[in-house]
Design a protein around this motif. Structure first.
Motif, mmCIF file in Angstrom:
data_model
loop_
_atom_site.group_PDB
_atom_site.id
_atom_site.type_symbol
_atom_site.label_atom_id
_atom_site.label_comp_id
_atom_site.label_asym_id
_atom_site.label_seq_id
_atom_site.Cartn_x
_atom_site.Cartn_y
_atom_site.Cartn_z
ATOM 1 N N ALA A 8 -4.504 44.672 -17.657
ATOM 2 C CA ALA A 8 -4.952 45.483 -16.565
ATOM 3 C C ALA A 8 -5.815 44.588 -15.529
ATOM 4 N N PRO A 9 -5.595 45.025 -14.402
ATOM 5 C CA PRO A 9 -6.507 44.198 -13.234
ATOM 6 C C PRO A 9 -7.903 44.219 -13.921
ATOM 7 N N GLN A 10 -8.654 43.074 -13.725
ATOM 8 C CA GLN A 10 -9.967 42.870 -13.645
ATOM 9 C C GLN A 10 -10.821 43.825 -12.715
ATOM 10 N N ASN A 11 -11.769 44.077 -12.698
ATOM 11 C CA ASN A 11 -13.068 44.542 -11.614
ATOM 12 C C ASN A 11 -12.975 43.412 -10.769
ATOM 13 N N GLU A 12 -12.850 44.135 -9.570
ATOM 14 C CA GLU A 12 -12.435 43.151 -8.363
ATOM 15 C C GLU A 12 -13.692 42.333 -8.014
ATOM 16 N N ALA A 13 -14.839 42.814 -8.011
ATOM 17 C CA ALA A 13 -16.132 42.168 -7.659
ATOM 18 C C ALA A 13 -16.174 41.141 -8.727
ATOM 19 N N PHE A 14 -15.938 41.179 -10.023
ATOM 20 C CA PHE A 14 -16.244 40.153 -10.864
ATOM 21 C C PHE A 14 -15.377 39.122 -10.726
ATOM 22 N N LYS A 15 -13.978 39.301 -10.436
ATOM 23 C CA LYS A 15 -13.138 38.389 -10.055
ATOM 24 C C LYS A 15 -13.348 37.510 -8.879
#
Length: 267
Positions: A128-135
């Protein structure tokens, strides 16, 4: 060499004494910017429970390993390398346990070579998509061509929470991996598994999730598990992304119960 197997220079195979006959080995596969060291607490507990445990380093992650210039680091090539290492040591299947990016490698291997996999456990990971800030933080470092000290600290805090100075030094050694390996494997991890992979996995599948995981949410974990009756979720309180390091006793209990009820498969 994209998608081809590369011999792994480090497979630490440990056997409990005495080891029950016919034991299915447990193979622990680390995540991005990590290595074998953070499996130690869980590995000891599994050995104490009578399990045979193999800890390996993914391509390029073992200190001193020099990858061929034409080796392309992908989930597929990493999975092929793990598969070759398994075949070199056993004729039977294994229990795969993959953390974070190691979970994506494990899913890829289980989908392509079901004969190698008795069960599959994903730790701190679902496709599933990663946390956007982390990415975004990760991408900024990849684009600048190195990981600065402040960003390493942010990532370590996000993964582990509060650490002693000794544990911080120990666990952050994954960032000593050559940048070209960190970069290529990071892009592979962020791209994730090919969309058809999860549905092709035949083995019983367990997701172990820390309720405080900051990379993927517990809601994402639950949604993935709910999509198939062969999947099970174990949510562990007071743990984040590296739940196996933070709560090794609960992880060991959960894994042993999962293996006991899932393998051999019901007649």
């Amino acid at each position: 060499m994209a998608g081809t197997a590369l011999p792994l220079p480090f497979v630490d195979a440990r056997t409990s004494s005495p080891s029950p006959a016919g034991q299915v080995p447990v193979v622990l596969i680390h995540g991005w910017a990590s290595g074998s060291v953070y499996w130690e607490p869980l590995a000891k507990l599994l050995l104490d429970a009578g399990r045979e445990v193999w800890i390996l380093d993914l391509p390029g992650y073992h200190r001193g390993q020099d990858l061929p210039a034409d080796f392309t680091w992908t989930l597929e090539s990493a999975a092929a390398s793990v598969g070759a290492a398994i075949r070199a040591r056993t004729d039977g299947p294994v229990h795969l346990v993959g953390h974070s990016m190691g979970g994506s490698v494990s899913l890829t291997l289980a989908a392509k070579h079901p004969e190698l996999v008795a069960t599959l456990a994903l730790v701190g990971m679902v496709p599933a998509p990663q946390n956007e800030a982390f990415k975004n933080l990760l991408v900024s470092q990849l684009e600048q061509g190195f990981f600065d000290a402040a960003t390493k600290l942010k990532l370590m805090n996000a993964w582990y929470g509060e650490l002693s100075a000794e544990d911080m030094e120990l666990l952050s050694k994954g960032f000593d991996t050559p940048f070209r390996i960190l970069s290529a494997s990071a892009w592979a991890a962020m791209t994730g598994v090919e969309p058809s992979v999860p549905s092709r996995v035949q083995a019983p599948l367990l997701v172990i999730a820390g309720t405080g995981d900051r990379v993927r949410s517990i809601e994402q974990m639950a949604a993935f598990v709910a999509a198939s009756p062969t999947r099970t979720l174990k949510a562990i309180p007071d743990a984040g992304h590296t739940v196996h390091w933070e709560q090794p006793e609960e992880c060991a209990r959960t894994l042993c119960e999962f293996w006991k009820t899932s393998w051999p498969p019901p007649a």
